[in-house]
Design a protein around this motif. Structure first.
Motif, mmCIF file in Angstrom:
data_model
loop_
_atom_site.group_PDB
_atom_site.id
_atom_site.type_symbol
_atom_site.label_atom_id
_atom_site.label_comp_id
_atom_site.label_asym_id
_atom_site.label_seq_id
_atom_site.Cartn_x
_atom_site.Cartn_y
_atom_site.Cartn_z
ATOM 1 N N ASP A 1 -25.448 42.428 -32.555
ATOM 2 C CA ASP A 1 -24.644 42.139 -31.389
ATOM 3 C C ASP A 1 -25.216 41.044 -30.361
ATOM 4 O O ASP A 1 -26.473 40.681 -30.915
ATOM 5 C CB ASP A 1 -24.164 43.279 -30.612
ATOM 6 C CG ASP A 1 -25.668 44.120 -29.757
ATOM 7 O OD1 ASP A 1 -26.461 43.378 -29.618
ATOM 8 O OD2 ASP A 1 -25.236 45.184 -29.233
ATOM 9 N N ALA A 2 -24.757 40.510 -29.528
ATOM 10 C CA ALA A 2 -24.933 39.425 -28.419
ATOM 11 C C ALA A 2 -26.320 40.032 -27.804
ATOM 12 O O ALA A 2 -27.139 38.972 -27.417
ATOM 13 C CB ALA A 2 -23.992 39.544 -27.593
ATOM 14 N N LYS A 3 -26.719 41.201 -27.714
ATOM 15 C CA LYS A 3 -27.806 41.557 -27.190
ATOM 16 C C LYS A 3 -28.881 41.748 -28.143
ATOM 17 O O LYS A 3 -30.117 42.482 -27.766
ATOM 18 C CB LYS A 3 -27.801 42.798 -26.227
ATOM 19 C CG LYS A 3 -26.751 42.474 -25.087
ATOM 20 C CD LYS A 3 -26.418 43.940 -24.366
ATOM 21 C CE LYS A 3 -25.843 43.567 -23.128
ATOM 22 N NZ LYS A 3 -25.584 44.786 -22.203
ATOM 23 N N SER A 4 -28.989 41.340 -29.430
ATOM 24 C CA SER A 4 -29.695 41.445 -30.374
ATOM 25 C C SER A 4 -29.934 43.250 -30.890
ATOM 26 O O SER A 4 -30.999 43.448 -31.342
ATOM 27 C CB SER A 4 -31.215 41.176 -30.111
ATOM 28 O OG SER A 4 -31.146 39.636 -30.048
ATOM 29 N N ARG A 5 -29.048 43.879 -30.774
ATOM 30 C CA ARG A 5 -29.130 45.105 -31.223
ATOM 31 C C ARG A 5 -28.298 45.257 -32.528
ATOM 32 O O ARG A 5 -27.376 44.555 -32.846
ATOM 33 C CB ARG A 5 -28.347 46.099 -30.090
ATOM 34 C CG ARG A 5 -29.278 46.220 -28.798
ATOM 35 C CD ARG A 5 -28.339 46.889 -27.746
ATOM 36 N NE ARG A 5 -27.122 46.552 -27.711
ATOM 37 C CZ ARG A 5 -26.183 46.659 -26.773
ATOM 38 N NH1 ARG A 5 -26.507 47.727 -25.716
ATOM 39 N NH2 ARG A 5 -25.138 46.102 -26.538
ATOM 40 N N VAL A 6 -28.744 46.167 -33.283
ATOM 41 C CA VAL A 6 -28.043 46.493 -34.489
ATOM 42 C C VAL A 6 -27.905 48.048 -34.803
ATOM 43 O O VAL A 6 -28.914 48.774 -34.411
ATOM 44 C CB VAL A 6 -28.766 45.854 -35.923
ATOM 45 C CG1 VAL A 6 -30.020 46.384 -36.157
ATOM 46 C CG2 VAL A 6 -27.798 45.941 -36.980
#
Length: 139
Positions: A11-16
């Motif tokens: 996602d845009a916040k570098s979470r997966v």
């Protein structure tokens, strides 16, 4: 034992998202770091400590580059309530991750790959080489 293949997007916040089957095996907190082949590797705490003991028992001169690669780039991660983990920019850059990832269970560890890179690696596998390696290991 860790196994399976799971596809997600960062996602845009570098979470997966991190697969619930793998979360159950990895524990509440685990460790990720740079690895060979241009991917990110992850270890459950018990396995991470086992590797640390192995490295500690060996000559510092012989293991210094391994220790630098593993420890300087390591991060402990705890999945959030939605089961997501944060991928820091330096690990994303190492694995060439921009959006789509494949997370695989690989026995005693997990690997996080850029989807295109993993598919390229998978398609380039030489089954004759794998067969030879299996023979050498008396598999």
């Amino acid at each position: 034992m860790l196994f399976g293949r799971y596809e997600y997007s960062v996602d845009a916040k570098s979470r997966v998202n991190f697969p619930s089957k793998l979360r159950a095996e990895m524990g509440e907190t685990f460790y990720i770091t740079k690895w060979l082949d241009g991917c990110i590797i992850g270890y459950a705490e018990k396995e991470w400590m086992r590797i640390a003991e192995i490295l500690k028992e060996k000559s510092m001169v012989k293991t210094r580059d391994i220790q630098r690669m593993l420890y300087a780039n390591a991060m402990d991660v705890t999945p959030d309530k939605q089961g997501r983990i944060l991928l820091p920019q330096y690990l994303k850059a190492h694995a060439n991750i921009t959006k789509d990832v494949i997370i695989i269970g690989a026995g005693n560890h997990i690997e996080i790959w850029d989807k295109a890179s993993y598919e390229e690696k998978e398609n380039s596998m030489d089954f004759a080489d794998i067969e030879q390696a299996m023979e050498e290991l008396e598999f």
